[in-house]
Design an enzyme around this catalytic site. Structure first.
Site, PDB file in Angstrom:
ATOM      1  CE  LYS A  22      -1.673   1.306   4.235  1.00 48.71           C
ATOM      2  NZ  LYS A  22      -1.603   2.757   4.473  1.00 48.71           N
ATOM      3  CG  ASN A  23       2.101   2.791   3.424  1.00 49.94           C
ATOM      4  OD1 ASN A  23       1.080   2.792   3.246  1.00 49.94           O
ATOM      5  ND2 ASN A  23       2.754   2.342   4.747  1.00 49.94           N
ATOM      6  NE  ARG A  93      -0.856  11.405   7.768  1.00 48.29           N
ATOM      7  CZ  ARG A  93      -0.424  12.753   7.886  1.00 48.29           C
ATOM      8  NH1 ARG A  93      -1.197  13.563   8.113  1.00 48.29           N
ATOM      9  NH2 ARG A  93       0.796  13.020   7.787  1.00 48.29           N
ATOM     10  CB  CYS A 117      -5.008  10.457  11.690  1.00 46.73           C
ATOM     11  SG  CYS A 117      -3.263   9.692  12.047  1.00 46.73           S
ATOM     12  NE  ARG A 122       0.406   9.925  10.170  1.00 48.81           N
ATOM     13  CZ  ARG A 122       0.066   9.031   9.636  1.00 48.81           C
ATOM     14  NH1 ARG A 122      -1.232   8.462   9.827  1.00 48.81           N
ATOM     15  NH2 ARG A 122       0.467   8.580   8.437  1.00 48.81           N
ATOM     16  N   PRO A 123       1.931  16.481  10.957  1.00 47.58           N
ATOM     17  CG  PRO A 123       3.575  17.733  12.154  1.00 47.58           C
ATOM     18  CD  PRO A 123       2.826  16.476  12.379  1.00 47.58           C
ATOM     19  CG  ASP A 125       6.687  20.668   9.988  1.00 45.68           C
ATOM     20  OD1 ASP A 125       5.995  19.347  10.112  1.00 45.68           O
ATOM     21  OD2 ASP A 125       7.662  20.695  10.631  1.00 45.68           O
ATOM     22  CG  LEU A 126       9.633  18.207   8.395  1.00 42.92           C
ATOM     23  CD1 LEU A 126      10.235  16.926   8.854  1.00 42.92           C
ATOM     24  CD2 LEU A 126      10.526  19.548   8.464  1.00 42.92           C
ATOM     25  CG  ASP A 311       3.408   1.134   9.504  1.00 37.76           C
ATOM     26  OD1 ASP A 311       3.766   1.540   8.416  1.00 37.76           O
ATOM     27  OD2 ASP A 311       3.060   1.972  10.368  1.00 37.76           O
ATOM     28  CB  ILE A 333       7.279   6.827  14.708  1.00 31.73           C
ATOM     29  CG1 ILE A 333       8.632   5.948  14.415  1.00 31.73           C
ATOM     30  CG2 ILE A 333       6.887   7.445  13.093  1.00 31.73           C
ATOM     31  CD1 ILE A 333       9.907   6.423  13.598  1.00 31.73           C
ATOM     32  NE  ARG A 403      -7.326   4.028   5.584  1.00 32.20           N
ATOM     33  CZ  ARG A 403      -7.228   5.376   6.121  1.00 32.20           C
ATOM     34  NH1 ARG A 403      -7.741   5.823   6.935  1.00 32.20           N
ATOM     35  NH2 ARG A 403      -6.513   6.180   5.417  1.00 32.20           N
TER      36      ARG A 403
HETATM   37  C1  EPZ Z   1       4.243   6.922   6.417  1.00 25.94           C
HETATM   38  O1  EPZ Z   1       3.562   7.777   7.009  1.00 25.94           O
HETATM   39  C2  EPZ Z   1       3.387   5.477   6.259  1.00 25.94           C
HETATM   40  N1  EPZ Z   1       2.256   5.839   5.388  1.00 25.94           N
HETATM   41  C3  EPZ Z   1       3.076   5.256   7.750  1.00 25.94           C
HETATM   42  O2  EPZ Z   1       2.006   3.981   7.559  1.00 25.94           O
HETATM   43  C4  EPZ Z   1       4.133   5.065   8.585  1.00 25.94           C
HETATM   44  O3  EPZ Z   1       3.541   4.651   9.824  1.00 25.94           O
HETATM   45  C5  EPZ Z   1       5.223   6.313   8.482  1.00 25.94           C
HETATM   46  O4  EPZ Z   1       5.420   6.579   7.116  1.00 25.94           O
HETATM   47  C6  EPZ Z   1       6.231   5.870   9.429  1.00 25.94           C
HETATM   48  O5  EPZ Z   1       7.022   4.465   8.922  1.00 25.94           O
HETATM   49  C7  EPZ Z   1       2.600   5.985   4.011  1.00 25.94           C
HETATM   50  O6  EPZ Z   1       3.449   5.721   3.462  1.00 25.94           O
HETATM   51  C8  EPZ Z   1       1.153   6.348   3.240  1.00 25.94           C
HETATM   52  P1  EPZ Z   1       6.172  10.104   8.334  1.00 25.94           P
HETATM   53  P2  EPZ Z   1       4.070   9.418   6.982  1.00 25.94           P
HETATM   54  O7  EPZ Z   1       5.917  11.570   7.643  1.00 25.94           O
HETATM   55  O8  EPZ Z   1       4.936   9.401   5.830  1.00 25.94           O
HETATM   56  C9  EPZ Z   1       6.554  13.628  11.690  1.00 25.94           C
HETATM   57  C10 EPZ Z   1       0.247   2.626   7.459  1.00 25.94           C
HETATM   58  O9  EPZ Z   1      -0.144   2.068   8.673  1.00 25.94           O
HETATM   59  N2  EPZ Z   1       6.398  14.617  10.675  1.00 25.94           N
HETATM   60  O10 EPZ Z   1       7.526   9.304   8.197  1.00 25.94           O
HETATM   61  O11 EPZ Z   1       2.934  10.205   7.194  1.00 25.94           O
HETATM   62  C11 EPZ Z   1       5.268  12.838  11.841  1.00 25.94           C
HETATM   63  O12 EPZ Z   1       4.376  13.337  12.844  1.00 25.94           O
HETATM   64  C12 EPZ Z   1       0.868   4.129   7.997  1.00 25.94           C
HETATM   65  O13 EPZ Z   1       0.487   2.098   6.571  1.00 25.94           O
HETATM   66  C13 EPZ Z   1       6.665  15.887  11.057  1.00 25.94           C
HETATM   67  O14 EPZ Z   1       6.586  16.343  12.096  1.00 25.94           O
HETATM   68  O15 EPZ Z   1       4.978   9.316   8.278  1.00 25.94           O
HETATM   69  C14 EPZ Z   1       5.802  11.662  12.762  1.00 25.94           C
HETATM   70  O16 EPZ Z   1       5.835  11.947  13.925  1.00 25.94           O
HETATM   71  C15 EPZ Z   1       0.466   4.566   9.206  1.00 25.94           C
HETATM   72  N3  EPZ Z   1       6.285  16.738   9.958  1.00 25.94           N
HETATM   73  C16 EPZ Z   1       7.278  11.172  11.994  1.00 25.94           C
HETATM   74  O17 EPZ Z   1       7.573  12.585  11.344  1.00 25.94           O
HETATM   75  C17 EPZ Z   1       6.391  16.508   8.611  1.00 25.94           C
HETATM   76  O18 EPZ Z   1       6.487  17.369   7.626  1.00 25.94           O
HETATM   77  C18 EPZ Z   1       7.149  10.290  11.015  1.00 25.94           C
HETATM   78  O19 EPZ Z   1       6.322  10.564  10.229  1.00 25.94           O
HETATM   79  C19 EPZ Z   1       6.261  14.941   8.325  1.00 25.94           C
HETATM   80  C20 EPZ Z   1       6.480  13.913   9.517  1.00 25.94           C
END
Ligand code: EPZ
Length: 423
Positions: A22-23, A93, A117, A122-123, A125-126, A311, A333, A403
């Site tokens: 999926k991801n 998201r 969520c 889950r901002p 900003d980056l 995950d 995370i 999902r």
């Molecule tokens: C991806 O989410 C996956 N989703 C998630 O899988 C997975 O849990 C996550 O990566 C971590 O491995 C998809 O790929 C569609 P992150 P993502 O940005 O990209 C913070 C599932 O169950 N952050 O790596 O949204 C954030 O809040 C889903 O399949 C910022 O602060 O996760 C988190 O604490 C759930 N600012 C950390 O970084 C930003 O701009 C990691 O988030 C972006 C992220």
């Protein structure tokens, strides 16, 4: 709303085929926006999130032709809107992944902020900071990200945090930027690598995907490509844990063990036997149901790839509830990814939470009950607990499961589980 009714106590045995990830499929579908040429995709999992993403892309003008089971072709030669509306983004998201491609190809995007969520704020900003570094003018108003640029420019971007979709968004944006972009502290997940491989087939110039420094040299346009989505390592890990907990012996087809090193290591620590060849993984375990040797408790701490994946955190919590001693599960995370704890306690699990660490004391058995799914992986962990609980367990709100797990009850039934979906 659908429910799952599960009779626990049956060791899983047999073989199942693992679906596409999926991801990986979600960002790769968005990569279709980067070219007017056709993008042919195989091994696309048939999931609710994929359907949601396809609906969003069709809303923008992408034509989707389904060429058969898990095969589809995207045609983005006639995109007429660059907007991702709130009512579509709020349910998923990952919709944020259209932002980079829209800016790269059209210089304009209007994407609803994803909002929080169940598992955390889950901002994004980056994502925004990186695109601004590439010259995009971005401001937020009325809950929307308004972005525009004449032409993105390559930049050196240091990601404060490792972000999977942040890395993916910026990598896609950089493929059509003027000059070279360097992403430092990039995410190394296999899904990032799979997206890069697809983009390279489309003509992108990318080096370093899978390491923490990715270099993308912008090109003027991308072309047609054919790509099969990588296997879903989290779906595979979920079935491996199910087999270990129930004391079964299963073989997973169409999966690459090297994507699951940390998970396989932890499974072996429980006493399970894990073997693999280049396209399958087998696991066997005495498990809790035989009353012979128990599963050994195993502590885990989540971190970005290649460390133990967040995950898979809920699934190992389920395993520890019926293991032989005490273990800790630490989530680094997301700030609220223990929603499954209360539901497992309803099944008789002995878990205490202290901040971002859960302490799990293995009990001899769990008792079936009615529980509620809250987020995708929490729901999966409740299915695992139900497979070993005594008696019947009813899991409500299982749309979360749909999902991210293709034909879950069919695959578990194939392995001998007594599970049925009730409308
Ligand atoms: C991806 O989410 C996956 N989703 C998630 O899988 C997975 O849990 C996550 O990566 C971590 O491995 C998809 O790929 C569609 P992150 P993502 O940005 O990209 C913070 C599932 O169950 N952050 O790596 O949204 C954030 O809040 C889903 O399949 C910022 O602060 O996760 C988190 O604490 C759930 N600012 C950390 O970084 C930003 O701009 C990691 O988030 C972006 C992220």
């Amino acid at each position: 709303m659908d429910k799952l009714v599960i009779q626990g106590g049956i060791p899983l045995n047999g073989e199942v085929r693992i679906s596409g990830a999926k991801n990986a499929a979600l960002p790769i579908l968005c990569a279709g926006l980067l070219t007017e040429a056709p993008l042919k995709l195989g091994n696309v999992p048939d999931l609710h999130d994929i359907a949601t993403m396809l609906k969003l892309l069709e809303h923008m003008g992408i034509k989707v032709s389904r060429d058969g089971q898990n095969q589809l072709t995207l045609d983005a030669s006639d995109i007429h809107t660059h907007e991702a509306p709130y009512d579509m983004v709020k349910t998923m998201r990952a919709s944020i992944l259209v932002l980079g491609p829209l800016l790269a190809r059209f210089g304009h995007a209007r994407v609803s902020l994803p909002g929080g969520c169940a598992i955390g704020s889950r901002p994004v900003d980056l994502h925004i900071k990186g695109l601004q570094a590439m010259g995009a003018e971005i401001h937020i108003e009325h809950g929307y990200i308004e972005a525009k640029v004449d032409k993105l420019k390559g930049a050196r971007i240091f990601m404060d945090l490792v972000t999977v979709t942040g890395t993916e968004n910026l990598m896609m944006a950089a493929t059509l930027a003027e000059g070279t972009t360097i992403l430092e502290n990039a995410a190394k997940e296999p899904e990032v690598v799979d997206l890069a491989e697809c983009l390279i087939k489309m003509g992108a110039q990318i080096e370093g995907a899978g390491s923490d420094v990715i270099t993308i040299k912008g090109v003027s346009s991308l072309g047609a490509a054919q790509h099969d989505v990588v296997c879903d390592r989290i779906e595979a890990g979920t079935y491996l844990v199910a087999a270990a907990m129930t004391g079964g012996n299963i073989r997973l087809q169409h999966v690459r063990a090297e994507l699951l090193d940390a998970v396989i290591d932890k499974l072996r620590e429980t006493g399970a036997t894990v073997t693999h060849d280049d396209n399958s993984i087998s696991v066997s375990s005495v498990g809790v149901l035989q009353g012979k040797g128990n599963l050994r408790s195993v502590s885990v701490r989540t971190a970005p790839h290649p460390a133990f994946p967040t995950d898979m955190q809920a699934q190992f919590m389920a395993l520890n509830t019926v293991a032989d001693a005490v273990a800790t599960v630490t989530e680094t995370i997301f700030e609220n990814r223990f929603m499954h704890v209360q539901e497992m306690q309803r099944l008789g699990a002995n878990i205490e939470v202290e901040g971002n660490t859960a302490i799990i004391r293995g009990t001899e058995f769990l008792e079936g009950a009615t529980v509620m799914a809250t987020d995708l992986r929490a729901s999966a962990s409740l299915v695992l607990a139900a497979l070993v609980a005594r008696g019947e367990t009813v899991i409500e709100r299982i749309y979360h499961l749909d999902r991210g797990y293709e034909r879950l009850e069919d695959k578990l039934t194939q392995l001998g589980a007594r599970i049925q979906r009730v409308k």
